[in-house]
Design a protein around this motif. Structure first.
Motif, PDB file in Angstrom:
ATOM      1  N   TYR A   1      -0.272   8.793  -5.657  1.00  0.00           N
ATOM      2  CA  TYR A   1       0.576   7.890  -4.879  1.00  0.00           C
ATOM      3  C   TYR A   1       0.083   7.795  -3.443  1.00  0.00           C
ATOM      4  CZ  TYR A   1       4.125   7.558  -8.544  1.00  0.00           C
ATOM      5  OH  TYR A   1       4.786   7.303  -9.704  1.00  0.00           O
ATOM      6  N   GLU A   2      -0.271   8.957  -2.895  1.00  0.00           N
ATOM      7  CA  GLU A   2      -0.734   8.959  -1.504  1.00  0.00           C
ATOM      8  C   GLU A   2      -1.990   8.110  -1.351  1.00  0.00           C
ATOM      9  OE1 GLU A   2       1.022  13.300  -0.080  1.00  0.00           O
ATOM     10  OE2 GLU A   2      -1.080  13.105  -0.714  1.00  0.00           O
ATOM     11  N   LEU A   3      -2.888   8.240  -2.299  1.00  0.00           N
ATOM     12  CA  LEU A   3      -4.144   7.478  -2.268  1.00  0.00           C
ATOM     13  C   LEU A   3      -3.854   5.979  -2.386  1.00  0.00           C
ATOM     14  CD1 LEU A   3      -7.285   7.592  -2.345  1.00  0.00           C
ATOM     15  CD2 LEU A   3      -7.079   7.525  -4.839  1.00  0.00           C
TER      16      LEU A   3
ATOM     17  N   LEU B   1      -3.008   0.385  -0.187  1.00  0.00           N
ATOM     18  CA  LEU B   1      -2.082  -0.725   0.086  1.00  0.00           C
ATOM     19  C   LEU B   1      -1.948  -0.975   1.584  1.00  0.00           C
ATOM     20  CD1 LEU B   1       0.760  -0.133  -2.528  1.00  0.00           C
ATOM     21  CD2 LEU B   1      -0.957  -1.926  -2.514  1.00  0.00           C
ATOM     22  N   THR B   2      -1.940   0.106   2.360  1.00  0.00           N
ATOM     23  CA  THR B   2      -1.840  -0.045   3.807  1.00  0.00           C
ATOM     24  C   THR B   2      -3.024  -0.837   4.340  1.00  0.00           C
ATOM     25  OG1 THR B   2      -0.732   2.069   3.908  1.00  0.00           O
ATOM     26  CG2 THR B   2      -1.577   1.214   5.976  1.00  0.00           C
ATOM     27  N   ARG B   3      -4.219  -0.515   3.814  1.00  0.00           N
ATOM     28  CA  ARG B   3      -5.409  -1.257   4.250  1.00  0.00           C
ATOM     29  C   ARG B   3      -5.295  -2.733   3.878  1.00  0.00           C
ATOM     30  NH1 ARG B   3     -10.169   2.741   2.575  1.00  0.00           N
ATOM     31  NH2 ARG B   3      -9.150   4.543   3.505  1.00  0.00           N
ATOM     32  N   LYS B   4      -4.774  -2.991   2.686  1.00  0.00           N
ATOM     33  CA  LYS B   4      -4.613  -4.395   2.265  1.00  0.00           C
ATOM     34  C   LYS B   4      -3.613  -5.122   3.169  1.00  0.00           C
ATOM     35  CE  LYS B   4      -6.057  -4.133  -2.518  1.00  0.00           C
ATOM     36  NZ  LYS B   4      -5.653  -4.132  -3.919  1.00  0.00           N
TER      37      LYS B   4
ATOM     38  N   ILE C   1       7.679   6.234   5.123  1.00  0.00           N
ATOM     39  CA  ILE C   1       6.572   5.351   4.747  1.00  0.00           C
ATOM     40  C   ILE C   1       7.058   4.162   3.933  1.00  0.00           C
ATOM     41  CG2 ILE C   1       4.723   7.072   4.922  1.00  0.00           C
ATOM     42  CD1 ILE C   1       4.755   7.321   1.893  1.00  0.00           C
ATOM     43  N   ILE C   2       8.073   4.360   3.104  1.00  0.00           N
ATOM     44  CA  ILE C   2       8.570   3.245   2.286  1.00  0.00           C
ATOM     45  C   ILE C   2       9.223   2.185   3.176  1.00  0.00           C
ATOM     46  CG2 ILE C   2      10.219   2.584   0.483  1.00  0.00           C
ATOM     47  CD1 ILE C   2       7.906   4.119  -0.662  1.00  0.00           C
TER      48      ILE C   2
END
Ligand code: ZN
Length: 325
Positions: free
Chosen positions: A68-70, A75-78, A132-133
């Motif tokens: 999940y962390e990965l 997703l953050t980069r996207k 984070i969510i």
């Protein structure tokens, strides 16, 4: 194994075993037990801090959390990329598209406005991963809102572009008689001597000298407003209403090819050159109106003439000759 110690007994002339005292024996045993217990405890602590004691289920959960962390990182980069691309589109929208169509740019505050009022993320609070969510949800909400604003802006641009296209199609923008059919451009817009009275008077259009029967074309999209000879001087003539305040007029015709109320496109054949009305020789007298004022048609031929042809026309049109009216 504990050492066995001996001593020399002079009485018996022999070596005898030294027997350890009982208290010393117990002390050794005590140290041994305490030492073992400490060692055991240390071992336990080490074990608890590694995965050796985890059950297979715990191990699998652990792997999932790592995954999940990965995925969250990816997703953050996207999201970063999306924000950048969107910012670029917004920039082009404000500084190119909207500028081109003379629409006001959409203010930054409006594009970036958040969501006021109630806390939309209540339901996401109270978990280990809440931060984070909530952060990701908030960013996606803002991206979504920006996209809606951008999409609406592009709708507006598309509509303006369509209007501009209609306007460009409507404006009288070509020469009403083909160059190869033209004897010469006899007279332009301006002060000319009247062919009948020889007095100087304003000539409100352009005269194209051509033989009788040469085709005349609509210079822009529009509707035929008149096709008759009930206007003094013009003889058989056609008026086309192009909308946006533009009208074109074609006079001294020999024949019509359209009738009142008919819709025409730029380049449609509308009639033929003649010598009707107040005319000295076969020619087309052409006028352009903007908001009911007559304007110089020569400014509207950018669609159909080469630079050289336009220059020639300018030269002829500016000559202070006699018009054919
Ligand atoms: Zn004329």
């Amino acid at each position: 194994m504990s050492k066995v110690k001996y001593y020399y007994d002079p009485d018996t002339l022999s070596y005898r075993k030294i027997e350890p005292k009982k208290s010393k024996k117990y002390r050794n045993l005590f140290f041994f037990l305490v030492g073992s217990a400490l060692f055991g405890l240390l071992g336990l602590i080490v074990l608890l801090n590694t995965n050796w004691l985890n059950t297979p289920k715990e191990l699998s959960l652990d792997r999932e959390v790592r995954n999940y962390e990965l995925q969250y990182e990816i997703l953050t980069r996207k999201m970063n990329q999306m924000e950048q691309v969107l910012a670029n589109i917004e920039d082009r929208d404000n500084n190119i598209y909207r500028l081109y169509f003379e629409a006001n740019p959409i203010p930054e505050e409006q594009r970036r406005a958040g969501f006021g009022g109630v806390n939309r993320y209540n339901s996401l609070e109270g978990f280990n991963n809440s931060e984070i969510i909530i952060n990701a949800t908030q960013r996606l909400d803002i991206i979504q809102k920006q996209m809606v604003i951008q999409s609406k802006s592009l709708d507006e641009i598309a509509k303006l572009a369509e209007e501009k296209e209609k306007l460009l199609a409507a404006i009288p923008a070509i020469q009403p008689v083909r160059n190869e059919d033209l004897t010469r451009m006899a007279s332009g817009y301006g002060w000319r001597s009247d062919p009948f009275t020889k007095a100087r008077k304003m000539h409100w259009g352009m005269d194209f000298t051509a033989p009788r029967g040469v085709p005349i074309y609509a210079t822009g999209d529009g509707t035929v407003k008149r096709a008759d000879n009930r206007s003094s001087g013009y003889g058989k003539h056609i008026r086309i209403d192009h909308g946006y305040g533009y009208m074109s007029l074609y006079a001294h015709l020999s024949k019509y090819n359209v009738s009142k109320g008919q819709k025409v496109k730029r380049g449609d054949l509308i009639g033929f050159v003649g010598n009707t009305g107040r005319s000295e020789a076969p020619h087309l007298h052409y006028e352009v109106f903007k908001d009911e004022e007559r304007i110089n048609p020569i400014n509207f031929y950018y669609g159909s003439l080469t630079a050289e042809e336009f220059e020639n026309m300018l030269k002829f049109a500016n000559q202070e000759n006699q018009s054919l009216d």
